[in-house]
Design a protein around this motif. Structure first.
Motif, PDB file in Angstrom:
ATOM      1  N   ARG A 139       0.834  -1.205   0.000  1.00  0.00           N
ATOM      2  CA  ARG A 139       0.000   0.000   0.000  1.00  0.00           C
ATOM      3  C   ARG A 139       0.866   1.251   0.000  1.00  0.00           C
ATOM      4  NH1 ARG A 139      -0.876   2.708   4.366  1.00  0.00           N
ATOM      5  NH2 ARG A 139      -0.631   0.914   5.784  1.00  0.00           N
ATOM      6  N   ILE A 140       1.888   1.267   0.842  1.00  0.00           N
ATOM      7  CA  ILE A 140       2.765   2.432   0.941  1.00  0.00           C
ATOM      8  C   ILE A 140       3.545   2.641  -0.350  1.00  0.00           C
ATOM      9  CG2 ILE A 140       4.764   3.372   2.177  1.00  0.00           C
ATOM     10  CD1 ILE A 140       3.703   1.685   4.641  1.00  0.00           C
ATOM     11  N   SER A 141       4.022   1.537  -0.941  1.00  0.00           N
ATOM     12  CA  SER A 141       4.810   1.646  -2.174  1.00  0.00           C
ATOM     13  C   SER A 141       3.967   2.154  -3.334  1.00  0.00           C
ATOM     14  CB  SER A 141       5.440   0.291  -2.523  1.00  0.00           C
ATOM     15  OG  SER A 141       4.450  -0.670  -2.825  1.00  0.00           O
ATOM     16  N   THR A 142       2.672   1.934  -3.304  1.00  0.00           N
ATOM     17  CA  THR A 142       1.775   2.474  -4.332  1.00  0.00           C
ATOM     18  C   THR A 142       1.560   3.973  -4.125  1.00  0.00           C
ATOM     19  OG1 THR A 142       0.611   0.369  -4.569  1.00  0.00           O
ATOM     20  CG2 THR A 142      -0.566   2.336  -5.298  1.00  0.00           C
ATOM     21  N   ALA A 143       1.486   4.379  -2.863  1.00  0.00           N
ATOM     22  CA  ALA A 143       1.223   5.780  -2.553  1.00  0.00           C
ATOM     23  C   ALA A 143       2.438   6.683  -2.781  1.00  0.00           C
ATOM     24  CB  ALA A 143       0.756   5.902  -1.104  1.00  0.00           C
ATOM     25  N   ILE A 144       3.640   6.167  -2.564  1.00  0.00           N
ATOM     26  CA  ILE A 144       4.842   7.002  -2.607  1.00  0.00           C
ATOM     27  C   ILE A 144       5.048   7.687  -3.953  1.00  0.00           C
ATOM     28  CG2 ILE A 144       7.384   6.881  -2.611  1.00  0.00           C
ATOM     29  CD1 ILE A 144       7.173   5.032  -0.172  1.00  0.00           C
ATOM     30  N   PRO A 145       4.995   7.000  -5.100  1.00  0.00           N
ATOM     31  CA  PRO A 145       5.196   7.703  -6.374  1.00  0.00           C
ATOM     32  C   PRO A 145       4.139   8.777  -6.623  1.00  0.00           C
ATOM     33  CG  PRO A 145       5.422   5.326  -6.658  1.00  0.00           C
ATOM     34  CD  PRO A 145       4.856   5.545  -5.303  1.00  0.00           C
ATOM     35  N   GLN A 146       2.909   8.524  -6.198  1.00  0.00           N
ATOM     36  CA  GLN A 146       1.856   9.523  -6.377  1.00  0.00           C
ATOM     37  C   GLN A 146       2.155  10.769  -5.543  1.00  0.00           C
ATOM     38  OE1 GLN A 146      -1.620   7.342  -5.138  1.00  0.00           O
ATOM     39  NE2 GLN A 146      -1.521   5.905  -6.854  1.00  0.00           N
ATOM     40  N   MET A 147       2.612  10.566  -4.310  1.00  0.00           N
ATOM     41  CA  MET A 147       2.982  11.695  -3.462  1.00  0.00           C
ATOM     42  C   MET A 147       4.162  12.451  -4.049  1.00  0.00           C
ATOM     43  SD  MET A 147       2.725  10.072   0.367  1.00  0.00           S
ATOM     44  CE  MET A 147       1.174   9.465   1.046  1.00  0.00           C
ATOM     45  N   ALA A 148       5.152  11.711  -4.556  1.00  0.00           N
ATOM     46  CA  ALA A 148       6.338  12.349  -5.129  1.00  0.00           C
ATOM     47  C   ALA A 148       5.968  13.200  -6.334  1.00  0.00           C
ATOM     48  CB  ALA A 148       7.359  11.284  -5.521  1.00  0.00           C
ATOM     49  N   GLU A 149       5.125  12.675  -7.208  1.00  0.00           N
ATOM     50  CA  GLU A 149       4.727  13.436  -8.393  1.00  0.00           C
ATOM     51  C   GLU A 149       4.013  14.720  -8.001  1.00  0.00           C
ATOM     52  OE1 GLU A 149       2.135  12.898 -12.549  1.00  0.00           O
ATOM     53  OE2 GLU A 149       2.321  11.235 -11.126  1.00  0.00           O
ATOM     54  N   ARG A 150       3.104  14.599  -7.033  1.00  0.00           N
ATOM     55  CA  ARG A 150       2.342  15.775  -6.602  1.00  0.00           C
ATOM     56  C   ARG A 150       3.231  16.796  -5.905  1.00  0.00           C
ATOM     57  NH1 ARG A 150      -0.815  14.208  -1.775  1.00  0.00           N
ATOM     58  NH2 ARG A 150       1.198  14.734  -0.844  1.00  0.00           N
ATOM     59  N   ASP A 151       4.070  16.330  -4.966  1.00  0.00           N
ATOM     60  CA  ASP A 151       4.886  17.261  -4.196  1.00  0.00           C
ATOM     61  C   ASP A 151       5.944  17.939  -5.054  1.00  0.00           C
ATOM     62  OD1 ASP A 151       3.378  16.240  -2.107  1.00  0.00           O
ATOM     63  OD2 ASP A 151       5.075  16.169  -0.718  1.00  0.00           O
ATOM     64  N   VAL A 152       6.666  17.172  -5.861  1.00  0.00           N
ATOM     65  CA  VAL A 152       7.740  17.750  -6.672  1.00  0.00           C
ATOM     66  C   VAL A 152       7.177  18.768  -7.659  1.00  0.00           C
ATOM     67  CG1 VAL A 152       9.483  17.239  -8.426  1.00  0.00           C
ATOM     68  CG2 VAL A 152       9.272  15.775  -6.399  1.00  0.00           C
ATOM     69  N   ALA A 153       5.985  18.540  -8.189  1.00  0.00           N
ATOM     70  CA  ALA A 153       5.361  19.490  -9.124  1.00  0.00           C
ATOM     71  C   ALA A 153       5.140  20.851  -8.476  1.00  0.00           C
ATOM     72  CB  ALA A 153       4.036  18.924  -9.629  1.00  0.00           C
ATOM     73  N   ALA A 154       5.021  20.872  -7.146  1.00  0.00           N
ATOM     74  CA  ALA A 154       4.752  22.130  -6.436  1.00  0.00           C
ATOM     75  C   ALA A 154       6.025  22.813  -5.937  1.00  0.00           C
ATOM     76  CB  ALA A 154       3.813  21.865  -5.256  1.00  0.00           C
ATOM     77  N   TRP A 155       7.190  22.168  -6.073  1.00  0.00           N
ATOM     78  CA  TRP A 155       8.423  22.781  -5.616  1.00  0.00           C
ATOM     79  C   TRP A 155       8.787  23.961  -6.506  1.00  0.00           C
ATOM     80  CZ3 TRP A 155      12.037  17.942  -4.552  1.00  0.00           C
ATOM     81  CH2 TRP A 155      11.455  17.186  -3.519  1.00  0.00           C
ATOM     82  N   PRO A 156       9.449  25.003  -5.962  1.00  0.00           N
ATOM     83  CA  PRO A 156       9.785  26.197  -6.753  1.00  0.00           C
ATOM     84  C   PRO A 156      10.682  25.870  -7.943  1.00  0.00           C
ATOM     85  CG  PRO A 156      10.054  26.610  -4.402  1.00  0.00           C
ATOM     86  CD  PRO A 156       9.857  25.127  -4.552  1.00  0.00           C
ATOM     87  N   ARG A 157      10.522  26.641  -8.996  1.00  0.00           N
ATOM     88  CA  ARG A 157      11.322  26.494 -10.205  1.00  0.00           C
ATOM     89  C   ARG A 157      12.067  27.789 -10.507  1.00  0.00           C
ATOM     90  NH1 ARG A 157       9.474  21.962  -9.293  1.00  0.00           N
ATOM     91  NH2 ARG A 157       8.610  20.522 -10.849  1.00  0.00           N
ATOM     92  N   ASN A 158      13.207  27.616 -11.186  1.00  0.00           N
ATOM     93  CA  ASN A 158      13.968  28.732 -11.765  1.00  0.00           C
ATOM     94  C   ASN A 158      14.538  29.708 -10.731  1.00  0.00           C
ATOM     95  OD1 ASN A 158      13.341  27.747 -14.408  1.00  0.00           O
ATOM     96  ND2 ASN A 158      11.331  28.728 -14.229  1.00  0.00           N
ATOM     97  N   ARG A 159      14.744  29.238  -9.524  1.00  0.00           N
ATOM     98  CA  ARG A 159      15.461  30.030  -8.516  1.00  0.00           C
ATOM     99  C   ARG A 159      16.060  29.066  -7.492  1.00  0.00           C
ATOM    100  NH1 ARG A 159      12.141  30.826  -3.850  1.00  0.00           N
ATOM    101  NH2 ARG A 159       9.945  30.227  -4.188  1.00  0.00           N
TER     102      ARG A 159
END
Length: 476
Positions: A139-159
């Protein structure tokens, strides 16, 4: 014999060619070490942890003592595979780990797994293990990539930004999945923010101090010095504790019982059949909130410190990711954990019965400290030990006693497999979405953050949006 070996032989009373051959056994108190006051040693270790411990080995040899705790006391450092193996495999009644968690007592209390030994530890660990393995791990291994995709998409860019704080937020989301499973607490966002803010205290000089052993007058003085952050930490801790207790009651009232850690803890009983108290459950939860996030966040942050400065490794990883493989990624992670183990000095063991290790006799009450940092950089074990060379782990499984980022023996990290999944998911996601840029080509030095080491600049990296250049490149 080179000059450094000659220096070690002159300073260290142990026959490093093999104490067993000569039959010579010395008391631990005869081991060399700095004579400076514990406050000075603690300051040196806190401000330059890895350099300080390296200087000690260079001057004193593979077995030495340091005093970096307040109140002052000696800690005996082990740095060879043979000594580490002896420590990890010692009987449970000979070496205890409970008191080794004293530094994090301010978070964990004293009733959880980290403070238990012998049969009590074995029983509690066995009860908690299903929350980290089997169906729970799936269950956790299924959730981790989804969390990573969502969180990394929100990280700041170009600074340029210190990635560590964003990574820590991600690891906290993963631990939420471990602790609560699909039953997300109603006030999780508030608790998430509180926990992260509270743990910023770990960057300060007071965080490694043993607050529960501190004289009341000194504690009061330190709390009154606002820049130290102790008063703010304690107030945030009270708020977080209130929310954690609220989530326990919410989970209990829901009637849901799954393979998540909180469901498991609600079913754990003492030897007399009584259930854990809410305070005991809180202690286990805060242990995981701390240990399950700080360590992995540090490891992921170090990954980007190296990847941003080794373009050839990054490009090879991207090619592998595009093929949907992870052999090289595994090697990269093993190499990062070798060079920068999140907990560079493994949890202290307290001697309960006399034990001889490598020609040294340790007596009850003395403390042993296995140095993952020094062991993992031993030139006798690794060619060019300070170089970042992931290839050394291609088709090579790390040694049980020569690569110890997750500790070992009876208290090896319960969540090691989850941590590796987190590292892989975030690295894949960042390299798929972004280009990495840093202004300083030199690898960052380390700084202490309670019991972990993090990059001194908290992995300050600029993420630039990436346009895949290879036909068909994308998510494997």
């Amino acid at each position: 014999m080179d000059n450094s070996q000659a220096g070690q032989a002159a300073r260290c009373p142990v026959d490093h060619g093999g104490a067993g051959a000569t039959g010579t056994v010395i008391p631990a108190t005869a081991l060399p070490g700095s004579k400076k006051h514990a406050v000075i040693q603690l300051f040196n270790y806190w401000t330059r942890p890895q350099r300080y411990i390296e200087e000690c080995r260079k001057e004193y040899g593979p077995r030495f003592q340091v005093s970096i705790r307040l109140p002052p006391r000696a800690v005996y450092v082990l740095t060879t595979p043979e000594d580490v193996k002896a420590m990890f495999t010692a009987p449970a009644d000979v070496l205890h780990t409970g008191n080794g968690s004293a530094t994090i007592e301010k978070y964990t209390g004293q009733s959880g797994l980290a403070w238990l030994d012998e049969d009590a530890h074995k029983k509690r660990r066995k009860a908690m293990m299903p929350s980290y393995h089997g169906a729970a791990l799936e269950r956790i291994s299924t959730a981790i990539p989804q969390m990573a995709e969502r969180d990394v998409a929100a990280w700041p860019r170009n600074r340029p930004v210190p990635l560590h704080s964003y990574i820590h937020g991600f690891t906290m989301h993963v631990i939420r999945e471990v602790i609560y499973g699909p039953q997300v607490p109603k006030r999780w966002d508030e608790l998430h923010a509180l926990l992260l803010e509270m743990m910023r205290f770990n960057n300060g000089p007071v965080s490694p101090m043993l607050l529960h052993k501190m004289p009341p007058r000194l504690f009061k003085v330190l709390r009154a010095i606002r820049p130290l952050g102790l008063d703010r930490f304690l107030k945030l801790r009270d708020q977080a504790d209130a929310l954690i207790h609220e989530t326990i009651e919410e989970h209990r009232a829901s009637g849901y019982r799954g393979d998540d850690l909180l469901s498991t803890l609600l079913g754990v009983t003492h030897a007399d059949g009584s259930p854990l108290t809410d305070s005991e459950i809180r202690d286990e939860m805060t242990t995981i909130f701390l240990a399950g996030t700080e360590t992995t966040a540090a490891a992921i942050a170090w990954s980007f410190v190296y990847l941003a400065r080794h373009e050839e490794v990054t490009e090879r990883l991207r090619e592998e990711i595009a093929r949907g493989e992870d052999t090289y990624l595994t090697a990269v992670i093993n190499e990062v954990l070798r060079l920068r183990p999140s907990i560079p000095q493994i949890i202290v063991r307290e001697v309960k019965k006399p034990i001889e290790i490598g020609g040294v006799r340790y007596e009850p009450g003395q403390h042993l400290w296995a140095s993952a940092f020094l062991l993992n950089r031993d030139p006798n074990l690794y060619e060019e030990p300070d170089a970042f060379r992931p290839e050394r782990f291609l088709d090579v499984k790390p040694g049980v006693y020569s690569w110890i980022p997750f500790g070992g023996g009876r208290i090896r990290c319960l969540g090691d497999r989850i941590a590796l999944l987190e590292m892989k998911a975030v690295i894949r996601e960042v390299l798929t979405q972004c280009e990495l840029h840093v202004s300083d080509p030199e690898p960052q030095r380390a700084r202490s953050r309670i019991v972990v080491n993090v990059p001194a600049d908290f992995a300050r990296v600029e993420l630039r949006r990436r346009v895949p250049s290879l036909v068909g490149e994308g998510r494997g």
